[in-house]
Design a protein around this motif. Structure first.
Motif: not given
Length: 369
Positions: A51-57, A84-86, A104-107
């Motif tokens: 999973l690709t993770c972003y902080l929005l708030a 922490s993308p790796g 978001i699904d990384s694949a």
């Protein structure tokens, strides 16, 4: 329920900001912010989830194996990049305050990025050689081209023949022999079946649309008429070039065994034969969507589901896969069709008869009476 992120919000997130609006639409179901309460973990060190993770708030804390901690606040430069993308993860990520995150699904993201960046190189090269890149960008946003290698696109562009047309011009005539397909470069066109008071408008084509391919795939006469609604231009691609450059990468096929595996993962059979053929025998819970009505009925299919198309020879199902690929669906054709299956396998597959299953709005499936 939260709404998906807007394009303005997505443009601040790297590498999401390099995707096209069509690709953002493909990701729409994953672009919904998720809440996390203060003190909750987003992920642990060593986590392998793709999973690709972003902080929005809000605010998060990242802590590594040595206990070193880093605070991340929404709106900061670091929050515009994946956390922490790796893999495996090198940090624990814990919410310091109530936060909102995007996962978001990384694949899927990697597939879209690879396609986009590969085509950006192509677009740049073509722009330098004087090609109308603005039109080509709209063409490449067609989901059909997510499966076409950039080298094929470049070869296709070299073989296209441009034709200028006035409003009312007939491009394709129903019943005629098909020897090519077309792309709409500018203007508007309608797909019509029948004549006079019995005619039915099946679709209005947008710039970048491919049409006329069904007669090539099924090796049958044209099944509809296409007419320009306003003046514009089309690009003609001959039959042999269509098969070599587009059909091969776009029409994905599976064996019966591979199809069975996909069914266990939530896929569904799609029967594109005539009603009489379907009622005589069809696959378990197969949706009935005859090829001639597929353009009208495709909107009832679920975007998140994979569909397995079948017919007798495989030609109608190839046409269905090509059409549905243009509309952004995940779809495969049964390789060779029903005709290549041993009798025992064919009988085991076509084990239901009579009235079957219909797709309804909202992704519902129901048994017809």
């Amino acid at each position: 329920m939260s709404e998906p992120l807007t394009p303005e919000q997505l443009r601040s997130l790297t590498p999401l900001n390099v995707l096209s609006e069509q690709q953002w639409r493909e990701l729409r179901s994953q672009l919904v912010p998720q809440p996390l309460l203060a003190g909750q973990l987003l992920f642990r060190r060593g986590d392998q989830a793709r999973l690709t993770c972003y902080l929005l708030a809000g605010e998060l804390q990242l802590q590594d194996a040595e206990g070193r901690a880093q605070r991340v606040q929404a709106g900061s430069e670091i929050s515009c990049h994946p956390l922490s993308p790796g893999l495996p993860r090198l940090h624990d990520a814990r919410a310091v305050s109530d936060v909102s995150v995007l996962m978001i699904d990384s694949a899927t993201l990697d597939r879209l990025l690879t396609w986009r960046l590969a085509h950006q190189d192509l677009l740049l090269a073509l722009q330098q050689s004087g090609v109308d890149v603005e039109w080509l960008e709209r063409l490449l946003e067609n989901p059909l081209f997510a499966k076409v290698p950039p080298a094929n696109v470049q070869s296709m562009l070299a073989r296209l023949q441009k034709i200028e047309l006035a409003a009312g011009s007939q491009i394709i005539e129903e019943g005629a022999t098909g020897d090519c397909c077309y792309f709409l470069e500018s203007g508007r066109a309608e797909v019509i079946r029948g004549a006079g008071s019995e005619h039915q408008v099946l679709a209005e084509l947008e710039v970048g649309a491919c049409f006329g391919e069904e007669a090539l795939l099924a090796d049958r006469p044209r099944n509809a008429t296409v007419t320009m609604v306003e003046a514009g231009s089309v690009l003609r691609l001959d039959r042999q070039d269509f098969f070599a450059l587009l059909k091969a990468p776009v029409v994905a096929e599976v064996s019966l065994g591979e199809g069975a595996r996909l069914l266990t993962q939530g896929a569904q059979w799609l029967d594109v034969r005539l009603l009489e053929e379907y009622e005589k025998a069809h696959a378990p819970q197969a949706l009935h969507m005859p090829l001639q009505l597929l353009r009208l009925k495709a909107r009832l299919l679920e975007r998140s589901r994979t569909y397995l198309c079948y017919c007798d020879s495989g030609k109608r199902s190839s046409s269905a896969v090509f059409l549905l690929s243009q509309l952004g669906y995940s779809v495969y054709a049964l390789r060779g069709g029903l005709d290549v299956l041993p009798a025992v396998q064919r009988d085991a597959l076509l084990c239901e008869s009579g009235a079957g299953y219909l797709a309804r709005s909202g992704g519902r499936t129901e048994r017809s009476r």
